[in-house]
Design an enzyme around this catalytic site. Structure first.
Site, PDB file in Angstrom:
ATOM      1  N   ASP A  86       0.583  -1.205   0.119  1.00  0.00           N
ATOM      2  CA  ASP A  86       0.023   0.070  -0.119  1.00  0.00           C
ATOM      3  C   ASP A  86       0.836   1.109   0.011  1.00  0.00           C
ATOM      4  OD1 ASP A  86       0.784  -0.635   2.853  1.00  0.00           O
ATOM      5  OD2 ASP A  86      -0.782   1.074   3.305  1.00  0.00           O
ATOM      6  N   GLU A 181      -0.061  -1.336   5.538  1.00  0.00           N
ATOM      7  CA  GLU A 181       1.025  -0.813   6.632  1.00  0.00           C
ATOM      8  C   GLU A 181       1.018   0.655   6.865  1.00  0.00           C
ATOM      9  OE1 GLU A 181       5.109   0.724   7.862  1.00  0.00           O
ATOM     10  OE2 GLU A 181       3.933   1.326   6.133  1.00  0.00           O
TER      11      GLU A 181
HETATM   12 ZN   LIG Z   1       6.918   1.917   3.980  1.00  0.00          ZN
END
Ligand SMILES: [Zn+2]
Length: 416
Positions: A86, A181
Site C-alpha cells: 500500500d 502498513e
Molecule cells: Zn513503508
C-alpha cells in the site's frame, strides 16, 4: 557476485507503481481498499510464473510464498522477507506515471506534470551518490510509491534470481507481501505461525547499506477534560470551560524539549496532535514516544500530573486518562538474537557496501512482528522522500538491495 549482479527489480518496479494501492484509514474493511488486491494478486501470478509454486493470497489479502531450500540446507532456519504494497493516504497514488532519468548527470530534475516540483542535488544529500545512475521519479502529480514497492520489487527480483540460480545455497526462504502498513494495520491479520519463518527482514528502509534494529516504543494517551456547560448568560460561578482546561494543559507542556520539533536521535517526545473541543468535554490525543518502554511510563506519569494540576484549580472539573498501547521498540526482542543483524551486516559488506544503523523515529511492521514472535529488523531499499511528490529511487540501488537479499540467504546457509 558484486559487479555482475543485475536483477529484474527495477523493471518490475516500473509496473508495480502503476497500480493504485493507496490505503484508507477511514475504512472499516480489511484490506482497507480493495484496489490493493489487484497488485497482491498480480504478485501471486508473477511468483508462480517463476516457479514459486506455493504462492497464495489469504482471505485478508496477505501474499505468502516459499523458495524451497537447496538440497542439504534443509536444516537452515527459514528466513522471511516482507514488504507492504500500500501507499500513503497522504498523497494521491492514482495514475502514477514513472519517469526514468537515465544516466543522470546531476542536473535539476523538473517533473513534467508540474514544473514547480523540482528535485535538486543541492537540496538532497543522498543524490550526490547517484550521478550516472538511472533515477526513477513520478511525474509531479502523485507520489511514486517507492515506499514500499521498491521493497516489493527487490524481494521478487531476488526470488527470481535465486530460482534461476540453483547453485546459490540457501535454506527455506519465505516471502510476505502485506496491505495497509501505512495506516498502522499491516500486521493486524499476519499469521506468524503460517508464515513459518524463524526470523525475517522488512525491506522498507532508506539509504544504501542501512539496517535498522531500533524503533520507538509508542503509546497514545487520551486525556478527556470534563467541564460544566451552562447557558453563557447564566454562567457566572457555574460554567467550567473544558476547552480552557485543555489549553492550560497544553500551555504547561515543555517549550524547548520533549516535542517532535525539538528532539532528534534517541530523544523521545510527547505530542498533542488531535483536539476534539467543546465546553463540556475536550479531548486531547497525545502521542508518547521513547526508545525505552520504561520511558513511556515516566512521560505518561508526568502528563497525568500536569493534567491533574490543571483540573485541581477548578472544583467540579475532572480529567479522565486512557493509554492505548501502539507498538514497542523492536530492539527489546532483537537484542536477544544478535545474529539477525550480524548476518545482515555481513551480507551488506559482501554486496560491497558499508553497513550503518540509526534508530527509527517511528515504527515499522517489524516493531510489531518482533513482539508477535517473528524478530524482524528493517533493511534499506533505496527509497527516498517517502509520501511525497519528490519520491525517488535509483535502479542501481534497487539492484544492490536485491543483491543483499540474495547474499543474506547465502550467509544464513553458511555459504562463504
Ligand atoms: Zn513503508
Amino acid at each position: 557476485m558484486t559487479d555482475a549482479f543485475i536483477s529484474t527489480a527495477a523493471r518490475r518496479f516500473l509496473r508495480y507503481v502503476t497500480f493504485d494501492t493507496q490505503s484508507d484509514d477511514q475504512s472499516d474493511t480489511y484490506p482497507s481498499t480493495a484496489k490493493q488486491l489487484a497488485l497482491l494478486n498480480r504478485l501471486v501470478d508473477e511468483l508462480k510464473e517463476m516457479g514459486v509454486a506455493d504462492a497464495a493470497i489469504d482471505q485478508h489479502g496477505y501474499v505468502m510464498a516459499s523458495i524451497p531450500p537447496t538440497p542439504g540446507k534443509e536444516h537452515v532456519p527459514a528466513i522471511g522477507f516482507i514488504a507492504h504494497v500500500d501507499t500513503s493516504p497522504e498523497m494521491s497514488g492514482a495514475g502514477v506515471r514513472p519517469v526514468v532519468h537515465r544516466n543522470w548527470n546531476g542536473e535539476d530534475i523538473v517533473f513534467p506534470d508540474d514544473p514547480e516540483v523540482v528535485l535538486r542535488l543541492a537540496d538532497d544529500p543522498h543524490l550526490s551518490e547517484q550521478i550516472g545512475h538511472d533515477i526513477i521519479t513520478a511525474s509531479g502529480a502523485t507520489l511514486l510509491g517507492a515506499d514500499n514497492k521498491a521493497g516489493v520489487a527487490e524481494i521478487v527480483g531476488a526470488a527470481e534470481y535465486m530460482m534461476g540460480h540453483p547453485e546459490i545455497l540457501h535454506g527455506r526462504i519465505r516471502l510476505g507481501f502485506t496491505p495497509d502498513e501505512e495506516i498502522g494495520a499491516g500486521t493486524k491479520h499476519f499469521d506468524v505461525e503460517r508464515f513459518g519463518a524463524k526470523y525475517a527482514y522488512t525491506l522498507d528502509g532508506e539509504t544504501l547499506g542501512q539496517i535498522e534494529s531500533e524503533s520507538f516504543s509508542a503509546d497514545t494517551m487520551v486525556l478527556r477534560f470534563l467541564g460544566r456547560n451552562t447557558h453563557p448568560g447564566f454562567a457566572k460561578g457555574r460554567m467550567i470551560n473544558a476547552i480552557k482546561l485543555a489549553a492550560a494543559f497544553i500551555e504547561r507542556l515543555p517549550k524547548d524539549s520533549l516535542s517532535p520539533e525539538t528532539t532528534e536521535g534517541y530523544e523521545g517526545y510527547v505530542h498533542p496532535y488531535v483536539l476534539e473541543a467543546s465546553v463540556d468535554r475536550t479531548v486531547v490525543r497525545t502521542l508518547v514516544r521513547d526508545f525505552r518502554t520504561a520511558g513511556l511510563a515516566e512521560k505518561q506519569r508526568a502528563l497525568a500530573e500536569l493534567a491533574r494540576e490543571v483540573v485541581a484549580g477548578h472544583p467540579g472539573a475532572r480529567v479522565e486518562i486512557e493509554v492505548l498501547e501502539y507498538y514497542r521498540n523492536m530492539r527489546e526482542v532483537l537484542d536477544g538474537h544478535p545474529e539477525i543483524a550480524d548476518n545482515a551486516r555481513e551480507a551488506i559488506r559482501r554486496a560491497g557496501l558499508e553497513p550503518h544503523s540509526r534508530p527509527i523515529r517511528g515504527g515499522t511492521d517489524g516493531s510489531r512482528l518482533s513482539f508477535m514472535g517473528l524478530p524482524t529488523p528493517n533493511l534499506f531499499t533505496g527509497e527516498h522522500n517517502f509520501h511525497s511528490r519528490l519520491e525517488w529511487v535509483s535502479a542501481q540501488d534497487m539492484d544492490k538491495a536485491a543483491e543483499v537479499i540474495v547474499e543474506l540467504c547465502r550467509v544464513w546457509a553458511g555459504a562463504s
